[in-house]
Design an enzyme around this catalytic site. Structure first.
Site, short mmCIF file in Angstrom:
data_model
loop_
_atom_site.label_atom_id
_atom_site.label_comp_id
_atom_site.label_asym_id
_atom_site.label_seq_id
_atom_site.Cartn_x
_atom_site.Cartn_y
_atom_site.Cartn_z
N LYS A 1 0.88 -1.27 -0.06
CA LYS A 1 0.03 0.15 0.07
C LYS A 1 1.02 1.22 -0.01
O LYS A 1 1.73 1.42 0.80
CB LYS A 1 -0.74 0.12 1.43
CG LYS A 1 -2.10 -0.96 1.06
CD LYS A 1 -3.01 -0.85 2.28
CE LYS A 1 -4.06 -2.10 2.47
NZ LYS A 1 -4.95 -2.08 1.78
N HIS B 1 0.01 -7.97 9.02
CA HIS B 1 -0.16 -6.47 8.76
C HIS B 1 0.08 -5.54 9.87
O HIS B 1 0.96 -4.62 9.61
CB HIS B 1 -1.66 -6.10 8.32
CG HIS B 1 -2.20 -7.10 7.30
ND1 HIS B 1 -1.33 -7.47 6.18
CD2 HIS B 1 -3.25 -7.53 6.94
CE1 HIS B 1 -2.15 -8.55 5.53
NE2 HIS B 1 -3.32 -8.42 5.88
C1 BG6 Z 1 -6.43 -9.78 4.78
C2 BG6 Z 1 -7.34 -10.61 5.60
O1 BG6 Z 1 -4.92 -10.07 4.76
O2 BG6 Z 1 -6.78 -8.25 4.59
C3 BG6 Z 1 -8.80 -10.22 5.61
O3 BG6 Z 1 -7.30 -12.14 5.67
C4 BG6 Z 1 -8.88 -8.56 5.56
O4 BG6 Z 1 -9.74 -10.58 6.67
C5 BG6 Z 1 -8.10 -8.07 4.64
O5 BG6 Z 1 -10.35 -8.44 5.24
C6 BG6 Z 1 -8.30 -6.58 4.67
O6 BG6 Z 1 -7.42 -5.91 3.49
P1 BG6 Z 1 -7.69 -4.30 3.30
O7 BG6 Z 1 -6.60 -4.26 2.42
O8 BG6 Z 1 -8.93 -4.25 2.61
O9 BG6 Z 1 -7.44 -3.64 4.57
#
Ligand code: BG6
Length: 507
Positions: free
Chosen positions: A203, A261
């Protein structure tokens, strides 16, 4: 390595980075991730002129599809989810390299067909033997797929060509399984050919954390325990688990997103300045800071897990987690997790990092809030020191990408009253350039062989080391706290911060 000509180096850095002859094989091509993210990302890269003309895309799955059916699925995914406008000529070129291989992951004939398809594409499309294998499959299939690639000679790095493996998270479900998986993968691919995906690193706003910190003089001098009171890292989602019970139940929020994350966001926020921005130097700093993370002494008081119950969201009634299709009605899976972590080093000692994430929360928002200490003294009669707000710098990762600085300002009038105001930087207003989707950036980097934005094994291991004791504790102690869908999580999480004299931000 730079050449002896600095001007040439500078110009090279500005040229668009275009992938050389190559192709991508997606295992699990019928899944959501593939349709919503991977296929559109491939098209967007092609549309931006960042893929070579003969780029090829092979889908591998169980469905009884012909190449044309697969091409139609890619077409629909692109039409629905691509970021860049649809252009017939780009599509016409891309579709020439689309192939489908039908089979199970343990099906030898299918892997032989895959091998033949790659050879055919090398001849017809000029892919030069360079292929990345993207494992967009449930984690239990990772070992089978990589072993099949080895068995059929597909992982062998031919002279002058490359083969790479791209592995979706979660990489293991604890430290031991991550190490075992790594052993299996490394038996097939050398370390530099393995790309572990953590799409948050792709990102724009996440990459900007390092630019903000290390391309400016303004922030770094106060980015430490002398000025920072605490840091809050929030990844809130309004969605539930959708149709993903099969994956999510038993995994839960902490394994799904904190292990990867959120701990990556913590590492980027807290790490020291790397000597350069090459992959080794950045990984070294992230590793150092993750090694310095200390778990709370009292896991019962300084971690909270929650599970959403029936509630209302955006005016709609939604079911609780246990009523979602496919979940175990007795499931203890966490759909919310909050954890307090300390970092034992000179910069951060005594500054707590509060991490929280959850599904079915008030709204979708990811942010990093660096909250500063209050001014030590207020010389203004009308405003007592404790009434002064805390300055904060908030990196808004999504959806409203930007940075906000919050500080006190005089309220207009005849008195000296101070109130909090915000100063905003919004990507949409400051830049005309559009941000590539995270997966676009990451797929391009795989094709270019650039590993900066992919967590190293050591980072993955350290993250499991942080999470494992917490999961173990949760396993042994009761059930998750409940919170109604559409709220900001269980009251226990508010109490956790209240005990420290703090409160969660309401983004
Ligand atoms: C993924 C998870 O890694 O990230 C999901 O497995 C989650 O559960 C998603 O919904 C969220 O990604 P973003 O980019 O929409 O924040």
């Amino acid at each position: 390595m730079s050449s002896s000509n600095p001007l040439r180096d500078a110009l090279d850095r500005r040229l668009p980075r275009i992938a050389g002859p190559s192709g991508l094989v997606i295992f699990g091509v019928t899944g959501d991730l593939s349709r919503k993210k991977l296929m559109p990302a491939v098209y967007d890269l092609a549309n931006r002129g960042l893929l070579p003309p003969g780029f090829s895309l092979i889908g591998f799955a169980r469905r009884q599809w012909e190449d044309e059916d697969f091409a139609q699925v890619v077409y629909e995914a692109v039409k629905q989810h691509a970021r860049t406008p649809f252009r017939e000529e780009v599509w016409a070129q891309l579709v020439q390299g689309c192939r489908f291989v039908q089979g199970d992951f343990d099906d030898d004939t299918a892997f032989e067909t895959l091998k033949a398809t790659i050879e055919e594409l090398d001849a017809a499309q000029g892919t030069g033997g360079n292929f990345a294998f993207y494992l967009s499959v449930p984690p239990k299939f990772f070992p089978t797929v990589v072993q099949q690639l080895k068995k059929h000679g597909l992982a062998e790095q031919q002279e002058g060509a490359w083969r790479r493996a791209v592995i979706e998270k979660p990489f293991g479900h604890d430290l031991a399984s991550a190490q075992e998986l790594n052993r299996i993968v490394h038996d097939v691919f050398p370390a530099e050919s393995v790309f572990r995906i953590d799409h948050y690193l792709g990102k724009e706003t996440v990459q900007n954390i390092l630019a903000l910190r290390f391309a400016n003089t303004l922030f770094e001098p106060i980015w430490n325990r002398s000025y920072v009171d605490h840091v809050q890292i929030t990844m809130a989602e309004d969605i539930g688990i959708g149709g993903r019970a099969g994956y999510y139940d038993g995994i839960g929020a902490a394994r799904d997103v904190i292990q990867n994350h959120l701990l990556q966001l913590l590492a980027l926020t807290a790490m020291e300045e790397p000597v350069s921005f090459d992959a080794d130097a950045v990984a070294a700093e992230k590793t150092k800071v993750l090694s310095a993370v200390r778990l709370p002494k009292d896991l019962g008081k300084e971690t909270v897990r929650g599970q959403y119950t029936h509630g209302w969201q955006g005016g709609e009634e939604v079911v609780g987690y246990l009523e979602e299709e496919g979940t175990d009605p007795n499931s203890k899976t966490d759909t919310y997790a909050a954890i307090k972590l300390d970092i034992d080093n000179r910069r951060w000692a005594g500054v707590p990092f509060y991490l929280r994430t959850g599904k079915r929360l008030g709204r979708r928002v990811t942010e990093i809030a660096v909250v500063f200490q209050r001014a030590p003294y207020s010389p203004f009669d009308q405003t007592a020191t404790e009434e002064l707000g805390q300055n904060a710098l908030v990196i808004r990762v999504q959806p409203d990408e930007g940075v906000t600085v919050r500080f006190g300002s005089k309220v207009p009038g005849t008195q000296m009253e101070v109130r909090d105001v915000s100063m905003d930087f919004a990507y949409g207003e400051s830049f005309t350039e559009s941000s590539p989707e995270a997966y676009e950036r990451l797929i391009l980097d795989v094709l270019l062989g650039e590993s900066n934005l992919f967590p190293r094994l050591k980072e993955v291991e350290l993250s499991w080391q942080i999470l494992d004791p917490i999961e173990e504790y949760w396993d042994k102690h009761g059930r998750p706290a409940q919170y109604p869908a559409g709220t900001w999580g269980p009251v226990e999480a508010d109490e956790m911060l209240a005990r420290d004299g703090r409160s969660w931000r309401r983004p």
